[in-house]
Design a protein around this motif. Sequence first.
Motif, PDB file in Angstrom:
ATOM      1  N   VAL A  94       0.846  -1.195   0.000  1.00 53.71           N
ATOM      2  CA  VAL A  94       0.000   0.000   0.000  1.00 53.71           C
ATOM      3  C   VAL A  94       0.882   1.244   0.000  1.00 53.71           C
ATOM      4  O   VAL A  94       1.812   1.338   0.806  1.00 53.71           O
ATOM      5  CB  VAL A  94      -0.916   0.026   1.248  1.00 53.71           C
ATOM      6  CG1 VAL A  94      -1.756   1.307   1.277  1.00 53.71           C
ATOM      7  CG2 VAL A  94      -1.817  -1.189   1.271  1.00 53.71           C
ATOM      8  N   LEU A  95       0.604   2.171  -0.902  1.00 57.79           N
ATOM      9  CA  LEU A  95       1.235   3.481  -0.853  1.00 57.79           C
ATOM     10  C   LEU A  95       0.312   4.371  -0.042  1.00 57.79           C
ATOM     11  O   LEU A  95      -0.817   4.643  -0.456  1.00 57.79           O
ATOM     12  CB  LEU A  95       1.421   4.068  -2.255  1.00 57.79           C
ATOM     13  CG  LEU A  95       2.467   3.406  -3.138  1.00 57.79           C
ATOM     14  CD1 LEU A  95       2.620   4.194  -4.432  1.00 57.79           C
ATOM     15  CD2 LEU A  95       3.801   3.310  -2.430  1.00 57.79           C
ATOM     16  N   ALA A  96       0.779   4.808   1.107  1.00 62.24           N
ATOM     17  CA  ALA A  96      -0.053   5.583   2.024  1.00 62.24           C
ATOM     18  C   ALA A  96      -0.080   7.047   1.605  1.00 62.24           C
ATOM     19  O   ALA A  96       0.467   7.914   2.287  1.00 62.24           O
ATOM     20  CB  ALA A  96       0.463   5.424   3.448  1.00 62.24           C
TER      21      ALA A  96
ATOM     22  N   LEU B 252      -8.911   4.118   2.219  1.00 60.60           N
ATOM     23  CA  LEU B 252      -8.326   4.405   3.533  1.00 60.60           C
ATOM     24  C   LEU B 252      -8.320   5.917   3.768  1.00 60.60           C
ATOM     25  O   LEU B 252      -7.967   6.679   2.866  1.00 60.60           O
ATOM     26  CB  LEU B 252      -6.899   3.872   3.632  1.00 60.60           C
ATOM     27  CG  LEU B 252      -6.703   2.373   3.398  1.00 60.60           C
ATOM     28  CD1 LEU B 252      -5.235   2.005   3.549  1.00 60.60           C
ATOM     29  CD2 LEU B 252      -7.555   1.563   4.358  1.00 60.60           C
ATOM     30  N   PRO B 253      -8.661   6.359   4.951  1.00 61.85           N
ATOM     31  CA  PRO B 253      -8.646   7.802   5.236  1.00 61.85           C
ATOM     32  C   PRO B 253      -7.213   8.321   5.347  1.00 61.85           C
ATOM     33  O   PRO B 253      -6.287   7.551   5.619  1.00 61.85           O
ATOM     34  CB  PRO B 253      -9.368   7.910   6.575  1.00 61.85           C
ATOM     35  CG  PRO B 253      -9.137   6.587   7.234  1.00 61.85           C
ATOM     36  CD  PRO B 253      -9.083   5.573   6.116  1.00 61.85           C
TER      37      PRO B 253
ATOM     38  N   THR C 267      -1.870  -0.824   9.373  1.00 59.83           N
ATOM     39  CA  THR C 267      -2.835  -1.324  10.352  1.00 59.83           C
ATOM     40  C   THR C 267      -4.218  -1.473   9.732  1.00 59.83           C
ATOM     41  O   THR C 267      -4.897  -2.493   9.913  1.00 59.83           O
ATOM     42  CB  THR C 267      -2.903  -0.371  11.570  1.00 59.83           C
ATOM     43  OG1 THR C 267      -1.596  -0.274  12.142  1.00 59.83           O
ATOM     44  CG2 THR C 267      -3.872  -0.881  12.612  1.00 59.83           C
ATOM     45  N   ALA C 268      -4.641  -0.465   8.968  1.00 60.75           N
ATOM     46  CA  ALA C 268      -5.983  -0.479   8.375  1.00 60.75           C
ATOM     47  C   ALA C 268      -6.121  -1.504   7.255  1.00 60.75           C
ATOM     48  O   ALA C 268      -7.192  -2.082   7.069  1.00 60.75           O
ATOM     49  CB  ALA C 268      -6.339   0.916   7.851  1.00 60.75           C
ATOM     50  N   SER C 269      -5.032  -1.742   6.496  1.00 59.69           N
ATOM     51  CA  SER C 269      -5.120  -2.628   5.332  1.00 59.69           C
ATOM     52  C   SER C 269      -4.685  -4.058   5.619  1.00 59.69           C
ATOM     53  O   SER C 269      -5.031  -4.974   4.874  1.00 59.69           O
ATOM     54  CB  SER C 269      -4.241  -2.080   4.195  1.00 59.69           C
ATOM     55  OG  SER C 269      -2.864  -2.177   4.545  1.00 59.69           O
TER      56      SER C 269
ATOM     57  N   ALA D 190       6.124   0.308   6.800  1.00 54.77           N
ATOM     58  CA  ALA D 190       5.553  -0.271   8.019  1.00 54.77           C
ATOM     59  C   ALA D 190       4.834  -1.578   7.709  1.00 54.77           C
ATOM     60  O   ALA D 190       4.319  -1.769   6.608  1.00 54.77           O
ATOM     61  CB  ALA D 190       4.578   0.713   8.661  1.00 54.77           C
ATOM     62  N   TRP D 191       4.809  -2.446   8.702  1.00 54.13           N
ATOM     63  CA  TRP D 191       4.092  -3.713   8.614  1.00 54.13           C
ATOM     64  C   TRP D 191       2.923  -3.675   9.596  1.00 54.13           C
ATOM     65  O   TRP D 191       2.954  -2.920  10.579  1.00 54.13           O
ATOM     66  CB  TRP D 191       5.035  -4.861   8.963  1.00 54.13           C
ATOM     67  CG  TRP D 191       5.946  -5.275   7.849  1.00 54.13           C
ATOM     68  CD1 TRP D 191       5.781  -6.310   6.993  1.00 54.13           C
ATOM     69  CD2 TRP D 191       7.194  -4.660   7.473  1.00 54.13           C
ATOM     70  NE1 TRP D 191       6.834  -6.386   6.107  1.00 54.13           N
ATOM     71  CE2 TRP D 191       7.711  -5.379   6.379  1.00 54.13           C
ATOM     72  CE3 TRP D 191       7.911  -3.557   7.946  1.00 54.13           C
ATOM     73  CZ2 TRP D 191       8.915  -5.047   5.753  1.00 54.13           C
ATOM     74  CZ3 TRP D 191       9.106  -3.215   7.334  1.00 54.13           C
ATOM     75  CH2 TRP D 191       9.593  -3.962   6.248  1.00 54.13           C
ATOM     76  N   PRO D 192       1.909  -4.514   9.370  1.00 54.67           N
ATOM     77  CA  PRO D 192       0.745  -4.525  10.272  1.00 54.67           C
ATOM     78  C   PRO D 192       1.079  -4.832  11.729  1.00 54.67           C
ATOM     79  O   PRO D 192       0.320  -4.465  12.623  1.00 54.67           O
ATOM     80  CB  PRO D 192      -0.165  -5.605   9.675  1.00 54.67           C
ATOM     81  CG  PRO D 192       0.223  -5.683   8.237  1.00 54.67           C
ATOM     82  CD  PRO D 192       1.705  -5.387   8.197  1.00 54.67           C
ATOM     83  N   ASP D 193       2.218  -5.471  11.987  1.00 53.83           N
ATOM     84  CA  ASP D 193       2.587  -5.775  13.374  1.00 53.83           C
ATOM     85  C   ASP D 193       3.239  -4.587  14.090  1.00 53.83           C
ATOM     86  O   ASP D 193       3.660  -4.703  15.242  1.00 53.83           O
ATOM     87  CB  ASP D 193       3.498  -7.004  13.439  1.00 53.83           C
ATOM     88  CG  ASP D 193       4.865  -6.779  12.797  1.00 53.83           C
ATOM     89  OD1 ASP D 193       5.145  -5.653  12.312  1.00 53.83           O
ATOM     90  OD2 ASP D 193       5.674  -7.736  12.767  1.00 53.83           O
ATOM     91  N   GLY D 194       3.340  -3.440  13.382  1.00 50.97           N
ATOM     92  CA  GLY D 194       3.879  -2.242  14.018  1.00 50.97           C
ATOM     93  C   GLY D 194       5.350  -1.972  13.746  1.00 50.97           C
ATOM     94  O   GLY D 194       5.871  -0.923  14.120  1.00 50.97           O
TER      95      GLY D 194
END
Length: 197
Positions: free
Chosen positions: A11-13, A42-43, A65-67, A129-133
């Motif tokens: 994901v490109l944030a 995503l917001p 985190t959101a994705s 970043a990864w979903p685990d923080g």
Amino acid sequence: MSRRLAPGRLVLATHNPGKVREIDVLLGPFGMDVVAAGELGLPEPEETGTTFRANAELKALAAATASGLPALADDSGLCVDALDGAPGVYSARWAGPGKDFGVAMERVHRALAFGSPDTAYFVCALSLAWPDGHVQTYEGRVDGRLVWPPRGENGFGYDAMFVHADMAETFGEIDPALKHSISHRAHAFEQLVAACF
């Protein structure tokens, strides 16, 4: 400790189409299936950091985190020496709610007193970043000077008023492929590639 990134969805944030294009080109050779945060609905988190690094990490962690996917965020901006580094982390906000960078460039021009030094630099912080923080951040910088009036239709943001220290043309005038190879984003990306791919 650096974590390697395997080919796959990333994901490109960002909701900035110019950044999406630049980063997509840079990531192309690494087998990444890039999707923009906007495409996923995503917001955009509020950028409350006082540094490029803090804002990039905030955005990357929010998107990951959101994705549930690894996410890459960029926070970058123009820093003008005679303005004590402004607009800096507020570069996008200087463009107003309509994100009109013509307005932002005019604001920079008006803020510079006659005879002020025209030196400036772009900074880019890239956070992965990864979903685990887990998060890793890389920073790049490119120095140059400002010109007025803006020149060139290539690029985005403040590119049309920024001339790289080793060049005569603005980032808005040079070929996008050349900009991708020498920009602040390219310098940060080189570090990311060395660490993660």
